[in-house]
Design a protein around this motif. Structure first.
Motif, short mmCIF file in Angstrom:
data_model
loop_
_atom_site.label_atom_id
_atom_site.label_comp_id
_atom_site.label_asym_id
_atom_site.label_seq_id
_atom_site.Cartn_x
_atom_site.Cartn_y
_atom_site.Cartn_z
N ALA A 61 -19.92 2.81 2.32
CA ALA A 61 -18.44 3.67 2.20
C ALA A 61 -17.38 3.20 3.32
CB ALA A 61 -18.87 4.67 3.08
N ARG A 62 -17.12 2.54 4.13
CA ARG A 62 -16.87 1.36 5.04
C ARG A 62 -15.93 0.40 4.35
NH1 ARG A 62 -20.51 -0.04 10.10
NH2 ARG A 62 -18.46 -1.04 11.19
N LEU A 63 -16.90 -0.28 3.34
CA LEU A 63 -16.00 -1.29 2.45
C LEU A 63 -15.22 -0.41 1.87
CD1 LEU A 63 -18.94 -3.29 1.37
CD2 LEU A 63 -16.82 -4.41 3.28
N ALA A 64 -15.32 0.86 0.92
CA ALA A 64 -14.26 1.80 -0.17
C ALA A 64 -12.98 1.85 0.64
CB ALA A 64 -14.81 2.40 -0.94
N ALA A 65 -13.53 2.11 1.91
CA ALA A 65 -12.25 3.13 3.33
C ALA A 65 -11.86 1.15 2.99
CB ALA A 65 -12.56 3.67 4.40
N THR A 66 -11.62 0.35 3.49
CA THR A 66 -11.19 -1.16 4.42
C THR A 66 -10.56 -1.22 2.78
OG1 THR A 66 -12.75 -1.88 5.73
CG2 THR A 66 -10.99 -3.33 4.41
N LEU A 67 -10.72 -1.15 2.01
CA LEU A 67 -10.15 -1.23 0.15
C LEU A 67 -9.25 -0.79 0.34
CD1 LEU A 67 -13.21 -2.56 -1.84
CD2 LEU A 67 -11.36 -3.89 -0.90
N ALA A 68 -9.63 0.60 -0.19
CA ALA A 68 -8.12 1.61 -0.20
C ALA A 68 -7.38 1.34 0.95
CB ALA A 68 -9.24 3.06 0.26
N LEU A 70 -6.43 -1.66 2.44
CA LEU A 70 -5.72 -2.41 2.16
C LEU A 70 -5.08 -1.76 0.36
CD1 LEU A 70 -8.26 -5.29 1.96
CD2 LEU A 70 -6.58 -5.53 3.05
N ASP A 71 -5.15 -1.46 -0.66
CA ASP A 71 -4.43 -0.60 -1.14
C ASP A 71 -3.03 0.23 -0.49
OD1 ASP A 71 -5.90 -1.93 -3.08
OD2 ASP A 71 -6.40 -0.23 -3.63
N ARG A 72 -3.17 1.11 0.54
CA ARG A 72 -2.21 1.60 1.13
C ARG A 72 -0.89 -0.06 1.31
NH1 ARG A 72 -6.14 4.95 2.91
NH2 ARG A 72 -6.24 3.86 4.39
N GLY A 73 -1.51 -0.49 1.89
CA GLY A 73 -0.45 -1.35 2.03
C GLY A 73 -0.29 -1.58 3.59
#
Length: 73
Positions: A61-68, A70-73
């Protein structure tokens, strides 16, 4: 012919430590937020499957949130 290891190139070590892959050394990405999350993988060392499941769910969950983020920029 066997399939290549998922962890090919990760040096073997004496055991699982903070942020380590099984049988390997600590994984360092250079991204502090990710390294902090991966460090959780060493917490339940020697624990039962139920505790491992909780840690893996949290790490995912924490890695998915971190990737999200990064995508938002």
């Amino acid at each position: 012919m066997s399939e290549p290891s998922v962890h090919a190139g990760v040096p073997a070590g004496p055991g699982v430590g903070a942020g380590a892959v099984p049988g390997g050394e600590a994984v360092r990405t250079g991204v502090p937020e990710v390294d902090e999350v991966l460090a959780r993988l060493g917490e339940p060392d020697g624990a039962g499957a139920e505790q491992w499941a909780e840690v893996y769910e949290d790490v995912h969950a924490r890695l998915a949130a971190t990737l999200a983020a990064l995508d938002r920029g």
